[in-house]
Design an enzyme around this catalytic site. Structure first.
Site, PDB file in Angstrom:
ATOM      1  N   GLU A   1     103.575  16.962  32.442  1.00 18.15           N
ATOM      2  CA  GLU A   1     104.079  17.589  31.188  1.00 18.15           C
ATOM      3  C   GLU A   1     105.661  17.520  30.713  1.00 18.15           C
ATOM      4  O   GLU A   1     106.048  17.426  29.628  1.00 18.15           O
ATOM      5  CB  GLU A   1     103.586  19.079  31.145  1.00 18.15           C
ATOM      6  CG  GLU A   1     102.099  19.188  31.058  1.00 18.15           C
ATOM      7  CD  GLU A   1     101.678  20.700  31.142  1.00 18.15           C
ATOM      8  OE1 GLU A   1     100.395  21.080  30.979  1.00 18.15           O
ATOM      9  OE2 GLU A   1     102.342  21.489  31.491  1.00 18.15           O
TER      10      GLU A   1
ATOM     11  N   ARG B   1     103.720  31.240  35.972  1.00 17.41           N
ATOM     12  CA  ARG B   1     102.441  31.568  35.706  1.00 17.41           C
ATOM     13  C   ARG B   1     102.285  33.175  35.842  1.00 17.41           C
ATOM     14  O   ARG B   1     101.872  33.822  34.858  1.00 17.41           O
ATOM     15  CB  ARG B   1     101.206  30.935  36.508  1.00 17.41           C
ATOM     16  CG  ARG B   1     101.138  29.478  36.487  1.00 17.41           C
ATOM     17  CD  ARG B   1     100.669  28.855  35.472  1.00 17.41           C
ATOM     18  NE  ARG B   1      99.040  29.219  35.310  1.00 17.41           N
ATOM     19  CZ  ARG B   1      98.264  28.536  34.257  1.00 17.41           C
ATOM     20  NH1 ARG B   1      98.941  27.977  33.465  1.00 17.41           N
ATOM     21  NH2 ARG B   1      97.238  28.880  34.282  1.00 17.41           N
TER      22      ARG B   1
ATOM     23  N   ASN C   1      99.290  32.560  21.832  1.00 19.50           N
ATOM     24  CA  ASN C   1      99.790  33.529  23.079  1.00 19.50           C
ATOM     25  C   ASN C   1     101.273  33.272  23.278  1.00 19.50           C
ATOM     26  O   ASN C   1     101.563  33.314  24.499  1.00 19.50           O
ATOM     27  CB  ASN C   1      98.524  33.243  24.255  1.00 19.50           C
ATOM     28  CG  ASN C   1      98.487  31.936  24.585  1.00 19.50           C
ATOM     29  OD1 ASN C   1      99.123  30.879  23.986  1.00 19.50           O
ATOM     30  ND2 ASN C   1      97.881  31.826  25.699  1.00 19.50           N
TER      31      ASN C   1
ATOM     32  N   PHE D   1      87.518  25.167  21.951  1.00 22.99           N
ATOM     33  CA  PHE D   1      88.706  25.364  21.329  1.00 22.99           C
ATOM     34  C   PHE D   1      89.720  24.456  20.904  1.00 22.99           C
ATOM     35  O   PHE D   1      90.951  24.480  20.464  1.00 22.99           O
ATOM     36  CB  PHE D   1      89.499  26.552  21.918  1.00 22.99           C
ATOM     37  CG  PHE D   1      89.715  26.394  23.498  1.00 22.99           C
ATOM     38  CD1 PHE D   1      91.106  25.979  23.631  1.00 22.99           C
ATOM     39  CD2 PHE D   1      88.751  26.953  24.473  1.00 22.99           C
ATOM     40  CE1 PHE D   1      91.218  25.755  24.811  1.00 22.99           C
ATOM     41  CE2 PHE D   1      89.145  26.421  25.742  1.00 22.99           C
ATOM     42  CZ  PHE D   1      90.377  26.170  26.083  1.00 22.99           C
TER      43      PHE D   1
ATOM     44  N   TYR E   1      97.168  17.852  25.161  1.00 18.78           N
ATOM     45  CA  TYR E   1      96.123  19.002  25.574  1.00 18.78           C
ATOM     46  C   TYR E   1      94.962  18.258  25.958  1.00 18.78           C
ATOM     47  O   TYR E   1      93.776  18.893  25.998  1.00 18.78           O
ATOM     48  CB  TYR E   1      95.996  20.285  24.669  1.00 18.78           C
ATOM     49  CG  TYR E   1      96.964  21.053  24.753  1.00 18.78           C
ATOM     50  CD1 TYR E   1      96.959  22.179  25.959  1.00 18.78           C
ATOM     51  CD2 TYR E   1      97.715  21.608  23.667  1.00 18.78           C
ATOM     52  CE1 TYR E   1      97.686  23.183  25.892  1.00 18.78           C
ATOM     53  CE2 TYR E   1      98.346  22.521  23.692  1.00 18.78           C
ATOM     54  CZ  TYR E   1      98.426  23.667  24.925  1.00 18.78           C
ATOM     55  OH  TYR E   1      99.521  24.554  24.909  1.00 18.78           O
TER      56      TYR E   1
ATOM     57  N   ARG F   1     103.372  37.482  27.956  1.00 19.71           N
ATOM     58  CA  ARG F   1     102.332  37.400  27.037  1.00 19.71           C
ATOM     59  C   ARG F   1     101.965  38.714  26.755  1.00 19.71           C
ATOM     60  O   ARG F   1     101.551  39.197  25.517  1.00 19.71           O
ATOM     61  CB  ARG F   1     101.034  36.539  27.205  1.00 19.71           C
ATOM     62  CG  ARG F   1     101.294  35.029  27.291  1.00 19.71           C
ATOM     63  CD  ARG F   1     100.308  34.551  28.169  1.00 19.71           C
ATOM     64  NE  ARG F   1     100.265  32.957  27.786  1.00 19.71           N
ATOM     65  CZ  ARG F   1      99.772  32.092  28.530  1.00 19.71           C
ATOM     66  NH1 ARG F   1      99.132  32.320  29.785  1.00 19.71           N
ATOM     67  NH2 ARG F   1      99.670  30.838  28.300  1.00 19.71           N
TER      68      ARG F   1
ATOM     69  N   THR G   1      96.020  34.241  30.235  1.00 22.46           N
ATOM     70  CA  THR G   1      96.194  33.581  28.887  1.00 22.46           C
ATOM     71  C   THR G   1      95.772  34.605  27.671  1.00 22.46           C
ATOM     72  O   THR G   1      96.269  34.288  26.741  1.00 22.46           O
ATOM     73  CB  THR G   1      94.960  32.400  28.892  1.00 22.46           C
ATOM     74  OG1 THR G   1      95.257  31.670  30.291  1.00 22.46           O
ATOM     75  CG2 THR G   1      94.906  31.531  27.773  1.00 22.46           C
TER      76      THR G   1
ATOM     77  N   LYS H   1     105.563  28.326  22.022  1.00 25.62           N
ATOM     78  CA  LYS H   1     104.587  28.249  20.770  1.00 25.62           C
ATOM     79  C   LYS H   1     105.038  28.599  19.372  1.00 25.62           C
ATOM     80  O   LYS H   1     105.844  29.518  19.148  1.00 25.62           O
ATOM     81  CB  LYS H   1     103.302  28.720  21.109  1.00 25.62           C
ATOM     82  CG  LYS H   1     102.778  28.056  22.392  1.00 25.62           C
ATOM     83  CD  LYS H   1     101.192  28.498  22.717  1.00 25.62           C
ATOM     84  CE  LYS H   1     100.643  28.024  24.008  1.00 25.62           C
ATOM     85  NZ  LYS H   1      99.153  28.241  24.277  1.00 25.62           N
TER      86      LYS H   1
HETATM   87  P1  CMP Z   1      97.694  27.282  27.326  1.00 26.27           P
HETATM   88  O1  CMP Z   1      98.280  27.843  28.511  1.00 26.27           O
HETATM   89  O2  CMP Z   1      98.703  26.745  26.047  1.00 26.27           O
HETATM   90  O3  CMP Z   1      96.672  26.433  27.683  1.00 26.27           O
HETATM   91  C1  CMP Z   1      95.327  25.940  26.614  1.00 26.27           C
HETATM   92  C2  CMP Z   1      95.485  27.052  25.585  1.00 26.27           C
HETATM   93  O4  CMP Z   1      94.213  27.107  24.767  1.00 26.27           O
HETATM   94  C3  CMP Z   1      95.612  28.159  26.276  1.00 26.27           C
HETATM   95  O5  CMP Z   1      96.974  28.570  26.331  1.00 26.27           O
HETATM   96  C4  CMP Z   1      95.245  29.003  24.782  1.00 26.27           C
HETATM   97  O6  CMP Z   1      96.510  29.555  23.921  1.00 26.27           O
HETATM   98  C5  CMP Z   1      94.053  28.256  24.090  1.00 26.27           C
HETATM   99  N1  CMP Z   1      92.780  28.849  24.166  1.00 26.27           N
HETATM  100  C6  CMP Z   1      91.966  29.269  23.083  1.00 26.27           C
HETATM  101  N2  CMP Z   1      90.896  29.672  23.689  1.00 26.27           N
HETATM  102  C7  CMP Z   1      90.892  29.643  24.901  1.00 26.27           C
HETATM  103  C8  CMP Z   1      89.681  30.134  26.026  1.00 26.27           C
HETATM  104  N3  CMP Z   1      88.827  30.580  25.633  1.00 26.27           N
HETATM  105  N4  CMP Z   1      90.298  29.669  27.247  1.00 26.27           N
HETATM  106  C9  CMP Z   1      91.279  29.191  27.612  1.00 26.27           C
HETATM  107  N5  CMP Z   1      92.398  28.963  26.551  1.00 26.27           N
HETATM  108  C10 CMP Z   1      92.161  28.977  25.351  1.00 26.27           C
END
Ligand code: CMP
Length: 155
Positions: free
Chosen positions: A142, A101, A128, A73, A65, A118, A107, A25
């Site tokens: 994807e 993962r 992240n 969010f 997304y 992370r 996350t 990212k």
């Molecule tokens: P990613 O794995 O890219 O998938 C969706 C993204 O939304 C996640 O990583 C986070 O960077 C972002 N995000 C922001 N807030 C939240 C949340 N509360 N729960 C999950 N993902 C979030």
């Protein structure tokens, strides 16, 4: 001993070589740590079979997304992902989707385990550093969102 050897033998027999999608990212690209992240990926046994540095638009981020479109969010996520360059990549390994993962970690970096990408590099739940597919159907969707078959090397 014998039975655990047997279990691991059967486990590796049934484990499939998989492809998964990964995105480094904007926060990580900006901090010039894509090489360090790729080193962690390769040290964990993944082959990078496709990779490119791109900048995606807000509309493309919305499509990518789409699954989160009802989440509070969503707008901030799309704004952030389109705010700078990202590295999109395809990774290959046995059990790649689940193993990646694990390597990424939770996350929210505050909950990520030691040794994960992370934990080491993410700044916050939004910034992240990395994204990875969560299931085979998602990986397929994807990967084809960003790559054509001809761009996957040796697959
Ligand atoms: P990613 O794995 O890219 O998938 C969706 C993204 O939304 C996640 O990583 C986070 O960077 C972002 N995000 C922001 N807030 C939240 C949340 N509360 N729960 C999950 N993902 C979030």
């Amino acid at each position: 001993m014998l039975s655990s050897n047997r279990n691991s033998k059967y486990k590796s027999f049934f484990m499939k070589t998989e492809l998964t999608f990964s995105m480094i990212k904007p926060d990580a690209v900006e901090r010039h740590i894509t090489g360090k992240i790729n080193a962690m990926i390769e040290e964990a046994g993944f082959s990078i079979v496709a990779q490119k540095l791109i900048r995606i638009t807000y509309e493309q981020a919305q499509k990518f997304y789409d699954v989160h479109k009802e989440k509070p969010f969503y707008a901030d996520l799309c704004k952030y992902i389109s705010s700078g360059a990202v590295v999109v990549q395809v990774l290959k390994k046995e059990n790649a989707i689940a193993d990646y993962r694990k390597l990424m970690g939770a996350t929210n970096p505050e909950q990520a385990e030691e040794g994960t990408i992370r934990k080491k590099y993410a700044i916050s739940i939004d910034q992240n550093s990395i994204h990875g597919s969560d299931a085979p159907e998602t990986a397929q969707r994807e990967i084809s969102f960003f790559f054509s078959d001809i761009e996957l090397v040796g697959c």
